[in-house]
Write an enzyme that holds these catalytic residues in place. Sequence first.
Site, PDB file in Angstrom:
ATOM      1  N   ARG A   1     -65.398 -36.068 -64.164  1.00 31.79           N
ATOM      2  CA  ARG A   1     -65.086 -37.457 -63.806  1.00 31.79           C
ATOM      3  C   ARG A   1     -66.217 -38.049 -62.973  1.00 31.79           C
ATOM      4  NH1 ARG A   1     -59.410 -39.255 -60.983  1.00 31.79           N
ATOM      5  NH2 ARG A   1     -60.221 -38.205 -59.136  1.00 31.79           N
TER       6      ARG A   1
ATOM      7  N   GLY B   1     -64.111 -42.646 -63.517  1.00 34.18           N
ATOM      8  CA  GLY B   1     -62.669 -42.620 -63.807  1.00 34.18           C
ATOM      9  C   GLY B   1     -62.150 -43.758 -64.666  1.00 34.18           C
TER      10      GLY B   1
ATOM     11  N   GLY C   1     -72.093 -42.304 -65.188  1.00 36.86           N
ATOM     12  CA  GLY C   1     -71.976 -41.018 -65.872  1.00 36.86           C
ATOM     13  C   GLY C   1     -71.272 -41.177 -67.201  1.00 36.86           C
TER      14      GLY C   1
ATOM     15  N   ASN D   1     -66.883 -46.118 -76.079  1.00 35.37           N
ATOM     16  CA  ASN D   1     -66.496 -46.290 -74.680  1.00 35.37           C
ATOM     17  C   ASN D   1     -65.167 -47.019 -74.531  1.00 35.37           C
ATOM     18  OD1 ASN D   1     -68.234 -44.942 -73.020  1.00 35.37           O
ATOM     19  ND2 ASN D   1     -69.633 -46.661 -72.709  1.00 35.37           N
ATOM     20  N   TYR D   2     -64.659 -47.619 -75.622  1.00 35.82           N
ATOM     21  CA  TYR D   2     -63.304 -48.172 -75.577  1.00 35.82           C
ATOM     22  C   TYR D   2     -62.408 -47.154 -76.271  1.00 35.82           C
ATOM     23  CZ  TYR D   2     -65.289 -52.694 -74.186  1.00 35.82           C
ATOM     24  OH  TYR D   2     -65.934 -53.710 -73.516  1.00 35.82           O
TER      25      TYR D   2
END
Length: 536
Positions: free
Chosen positions: A103, A106, A177, A475-476
């Site tokens: 993580r 988050g 990240g 990323n979605y």
Amino acid sequence: MDTAHRSFPILVALFVLLFGVTSSQPYEEFLQCLEFHDSNITSIVYTRANSSFSSLLESSIRNPRFDTSATPKPLLIFTPRQISHIQSAIRCSRAHRIQIRVRSGGHDYEGLSYSTNHNSSFLILDLISFRNISIDLAQQTAWIQPAVTTGELYYRIAEKSSTLAFPSGICPTVGLGGQISGGGWGTLLRKYGLAADNVLDTRVIDAEGRILDRASMGEDMFWAIRGGGGNTFGIVIAWKIKLVPVPASVTACTVTRTLEQNATEIVHRWQYVVDKLSNDVFFMVVLNRVVNPIQANATTIQASFNSLYLGSIEGLILMMEAKFPDLGLRRENCVEMSWAKSILYFAGFPLNSPLESLLDRTISATGSAKFKGKSDYVKEPIPISGFEGIWEKLKEVGVQTGGLILASYGGKMSEIPESSIPFPHRAGNIYQVEEVAFWVEDGVEAADGYLNWLRGLYEYMTPYVSKNPREAYANYRDLDIGRNGGGGEGDYRRARSWGSSYYKNNFDRLVRVKTAVDPANFFRNEQSIPPLSSWR
Ligand code: FDA
């Protein structure tokens, strides 16, 4: 941490490490292994018995949908302070078969950096202490650690230069990240591409616990980590990024139009111009249901056109008068500001907010709302009738609880080849769509209502968006489009369905890289790239 763990004798730890004796708690052997590597390390391990466990877990949960009593919890949270701690965690979790979820910020849409959809034992490796930023103005580069947020990076760049920026995302609390691992688009994408397009080097810890840089990992792995998804090839501990030039003053504008103000025709027209405008212009359109500003107790559909121009107000107005007069852009719709300030503008902060707001990691873009997002790419303009159907869908949900966000493509995005990095959505796309639902109500029934609505909207969009594959933005993250099997074990054929949506023809190369660098599939989650050895 209880004292029993700290005082566990080294010899017993060594015995456990070598012979794998089982103990009452599944994580005890892992802890003993950690302690064997570094006797002070257990002070940064939080088990469920620790009073800080819950607050630490929740500190970077950015989707409250995955913050319920039913959400699977980690066995423990490990907050490494130095690189050797991460190496030890990798070696010990391998030895004791505990999955790692890494993580940084988050913001994972499906909560995969701090939870799972199955019952495997896992630990969170929370990189919150890895937040260093080192900027080299002369070279126009920076080294950043993974838990640096976009806002922190933009702020630190602005402190040193008013004419440099980085083309990453809009929300200031997102971790770099995760974001760069999946691409990273923002208001500079038409000018400079994605964040991942602007990575020069990296430091990654691989599944063997080795520290690799671009030269030692080789170009295949360096290609894969720039957009091929987080928690898949290794743990990124630093990115070297290229900073990009921007004017000291840029222009940000907002024009809102409701159905009564011709929104349908203007959005329709927008599609014909937006990808062909100068690379200096970016447009985002938010479509949702709002309280009707001109009729009491009524709602309507609103299109909010937010634009960023790398130049002056006059320059943008002249361009819009020539190319997109239907919008009716006027001076009073626009404000000139620094590029860093424009991030606050796009993120919805009041105009007088201090630049320091970029440093606030705790603010939430969605407030306390739970959310789910889905994504699409539009290659042919949607007809007027298509938008009319979207409005009907939006009328099925409450005010501002569901919507679509359209982000203009073209420009630099069309110039970068599809195979340059794993993110493949380049030439031929007019804009990217995010379909999203937000809700504050608790409980499964409420959630199901919003999820079903969103899935219905996505189904409705089918004829208007990319096909074969229906493309999506990694990323979605959207587990509706497919997932690996229980335990996160991958299966090439199964993964190809969602893998080709995210990566198109780059999926096979990602599988080859994964097979070469992590054949045992140590780094995995519900949508990580599987190695070929997992073919069943
Ligand atoms: P998180 O820590 O949850 O990580 C996401 C994934 O990457 C997980 O699988 C995780 O295990 C892995 N990971 C994290 N750190 C890693 C590391 N160091 N090494 C290897 N793997 C790692 N996107 C965008 O392009 N533009 C935008 O403007 C926005 N805006 C936005 C707003 C809001 C409110 C949200 C919730 C999300 C976005 N996003 C976005 C999407 C965002 O880019 C995406 O969710 C990123 O993966 C989040 O990265 P974090 O580090 O914050 O998440």
